[in-house]
Design an enzyme around this catalytic site. Structure first.
Site, PDB file in Angstrom:
ATOM      1  N   PRO A   1       9.569  -3.784  -0.320  1.00 49.39           N
ATOM      2  CA  PRO A   1      10.717  -3.296   0.467  1.00 49.39           C
ATOM      3  C   PRO A   1      10.419  -3.340   1.960  1.00 49.39           C
ATOM      4  O   PRO A   1       9.278  -3.110   2.391  1.00 49.39           O
ATOM      5  CB  PRO A   1      10.886  -1.855  -0.028  1.00 49.39           C
ATOM      6  CG  PRO A   1      10.303  -1.852  -1.404  1.00 49.39           C
ATOM      7  CD  PRO A   1       9.155  -2.820  -1.361  1.00 49.39           C
ATOM      8  N   VAL A   2      11.431  -3.653   2.755  1.00 51.37           N
ATOM      9  CA  VAL A   2      11.273  -3.818   4.199  1.00 51.37           C
ATOM     10  C   VAL A   2      11.379  -2.477   4.910  1.00 51.37           C
ATOM     11  O   VAL A   2      12.231  -1.651   4.570  1.00 51.37           O
ATOM     12  CB  VAL A   2      12.348  -4.788   4.740  1.00 51.37           C
ATOM     13  CG1 VAL A   2      12.265  -4.907   6.260  1.00 51.37           C
ATOM     14  CG2 VAL A   2      12.189  -6.161   4.095  1.00 51.37           C
TER      15      VAL A   2
ATOM     16  N   ALA B   1       9.575   0.184   4.787  1.00 49.59           N
ATOM     17  CA  ALA B   1       9.590   1.174   3.705  1.00 49.59           C
ATOM     18  C   ALA B   1       8.317   2.001   3.621  1.00 49.59           C
ATOM     19  O   ALA B   1       8.129   2.755   2.671  1.00 49.59           O
ATOM     20  CB  ALA B   1       9.831   0.470   2.373  1.00 49.59           C
ATOM     21  N   GLY B   2       7.409   1.853   4.605  1.00 49.38           N
ATOM     22  CA  GLY B   2       6.165   2.612   4.572  1.00 49.38           C
ATOM     23  C   GLY B   2       5.117   2.031   3.651  1.00 49.38           C
ATOM     24  O   GLY B   2       4.161   2.711   3.284  1.00 49.38           O
TER      25      GLY B   2
ATOM     26  N   ASP C   1      -2.131  -1.706  11.173  1.00 49.42           N
ATOM     27  CA  ASP C   1      -2.410  -1.770   9.740  1.00 49.42           C
ATOM     28  C   ASP C   1      -2.901  -3.133   9.284  1.00 49.42           C
ATOM     29  O   ASP C   1      -3.392  -3.268   8.159  1.00 49.42           O
ATOM     30  CB  ASP C   1      -1.155  -1.424   8.925  1.00 49.42           C
ATOM     31  CG  ASP C   1      -0.776   0.040   9.029  1.00 49.42           C
ATOM     32  OD1 ASP C   1      -1.572   0.823   9.590  1.00 49.42           O
ATOM     33  OD2 ASP C   1       0.317   0.397   8.556  1.00 49.42           O
TER      34      ASP C   1
ATOM     35  N   GLY D   1       4.463  -4.008   4.216  1.00 51.68           N
ATOM     36  CA  GLY D   1       4.824  -5.373   3.852  1.00 51.68           C
ATOM     37  C   GLY D   1       4.619  -6.378   4.957  1.00 51.68           C
ATOM     38  O   GLY D   1       4.030  -7.451   4.738  1.00 51.68           O
ATOM     39  N   GLY D   2       5.085  -6.079   6.169  1.00 53.16           N
ATOM     40  CA  GLY D   2       4.920  -7.001   7.283  1.00 53.16           C
ATOM     41  C   GLY D   2       3.453  -7.192   7.648  1.00 53.16           C
ATOM     42  O   GLY D   2       3.009  -8.321   7.915  1.00 53.16           O
ATOM     43  N   SER D   3       2.696  -6.111   7.657  1.00 54.93           N
ATOM     44  CA  SER D   3       1.266  -6.202   7.970  1.00 54.93           C
ATOM     45  C   SER D   3       0.536  -7.038   6.930  1.00 54.93           C
ATOM     46  O   SER D   3      -0.365  -7.825   7.249  1.00 54.93           O
ATOM     47  CB  SER D   3       0.653  -4.800   8.025  1.00 54.93           C
ATOM     48  OG  SER D   3       1.208  -4.039   9.075  1.00 54.93           O
TER      49      SER D   3
ATOM     50  N   LYS E   1       0.849  -1.193   0.000  1.00 57.42           N
ATOM     51  CA  LYS E   1       0.000   0.000   0.000  1.00 57.42           C
ATOM     52  C   LYS E   1       0.883   1.241   0.000  1.00 57.42           C
ATOM     53  O   LYS E   1       2.051   1.230   0.395  1.00 57.42           O
ATOM     54  CB  LYS E   1      -0.951   0.020   1.200  1.00 57.42           C
ATOM     55  CG  LYS E   1      -0.277   0.091   2.573  1.00 57.42           C
ATOM     56  CD  LYS E   1       0.051   1.500   3.053  1.00 57.42           C
ATOM     57  CE  LYS E   1       0.694   1.497   4.435  1.00 57.42           C
ATOM     58  NZ  LYS E   1       1.317   2.807   4.794  1.00 57.42           N
TER      59      LYS E   1
END
Length: 295
Positions: free
Chosen positions: A100-101, A103-104, A142, A107-109, A14
């Site tokens: 990208p890790v 990175a806003g 998120d 990705g993890g969420s 996102k």
């Protein structure tokens, strides 16, 4: 011999099309208003192997710098889901990172939400939609968004979201991702407290009108990110990257979330694609991704 059961999902990333910091709670969490825009690309590949040892939750990731096991947010999601649903875990989770890790871009969420959705569906939905959303929120603010990602105005600490009542136009977007992370905690720590204020209702209305009308040029004059100035001040290379994107013909260039990824909005996809190739050749140390809100 039957193949090992394998659950698979491709999540999404996102961007924050705009980001207003509206307040700060006593517990230190910041309140916000934002427009979350899901992107089909980049997306992580998430697989859950059901043939792990009873009671085991393992997590492997293509990015060796990310933690494994229950220290990984996807592992935390699996563990919490197992406790809430009373299902004995036996899961080996594997993630191929394309987002990208730190990175806003969520990705993890997104990975955590993918694991929750895969497990709940495979085990015939022992958690209701509301219970799954509560579980997701306990993992991260998120995460509930990524259970059913759609363009949404997000408020609170990120847990209150409302889908738009109109279809967004095609938004040609070019992402520029530096090869270093900026944690959300750092992004908020760098925020100028004077920027904390309510979202002006008229500005919100104008942004929605520009989107509904497909007026991307006007949209570019309205959108903003309150966290950008603080992060740019610490990482001045982002200012140079922003200037390069603007020089390529972008209508607007903004940082997404707490950064450091930038997104550039263009008038059409051809222009975005051309800029992507040229900028990647000029700045090979960065990663450029031509994407959009529509597949």
């Amino acid at each position: 011999m039957d193949e090992t059961p394998l659950l698979y999902a491709q999540g999404c990333s996102k961007i924050n099309l705009y980001l207003k910091i509206t307040g700060k709670r006593a517990n230190g969490y910041h309140e916000l208003e934002s427009l979350f825009l899901p992107l089909a690309d980049p997306a992580d590949d998430v697989a859950v192997d059901l043939d792990a040892l009873p009671g085991a939750i393992t997590v492997g990731c293509s990015d060796v710098l990310l933690p494994g096991g229950l220290e990984n947010i996807a592992g935390k999601a699996a563990d919490l889901w197992a406790k809430r649903s009373a299902v004995m875990p036996h899961w080996d989770i594997n993630i191929v990172k394309n987002i990208p890790v730190a990175a806003g871009m969520g990705g993890g969420s997104s990975d955590a939400a993918a694991v929750l959705s895969l497990l709940n569906k495979h085990y015939n939905c022992p958690l209701s939609e509301a219970e799954l959303a509560e579980t997701a929120l306990e993992i991260g603010a998120d995460v509930p968004f990524f259970l059913r990602p759609q363009p949404s105005v997000v408020r609170g600490i990120g847990e209150i979201f409302q889908g738009l009542d109109f279809e967004l136009p095609d938004l040609p977007i070019l992402l520029a991702a530096p090869n270093y992370p900026v944690s959300a905690a750092e992004g908020y720590r760098l925020l100028d407290p004077q920027k904390i204020s309510p979202m002006p209702p008229e500005l919100h209305k104008q942004i929605m009108q520009a989107l509904q009308q497909g007026d991307l040029e006007k949209l570019g004059t309205l959108i903003f990110n309150d966290l950008e100035a603080g992060v740019f001040n610490k990482y001045p290379i982002l200012c140079l990257l922003q200037q390069a994107l603007q020089a390529s013909g972008a209508l607007k260039v903004l940082m997404t979330g707490s950064g450091p990824t930038l997104f550039a909005l263009y008038a059409d996809h051809k222009q975005a694609q051309t800029a992507c190739g040229e900028l990647q050749n000029t700045y090979p140390e960065f990663r450029f991704i031509h994407t959009g809100n529509k597949k």
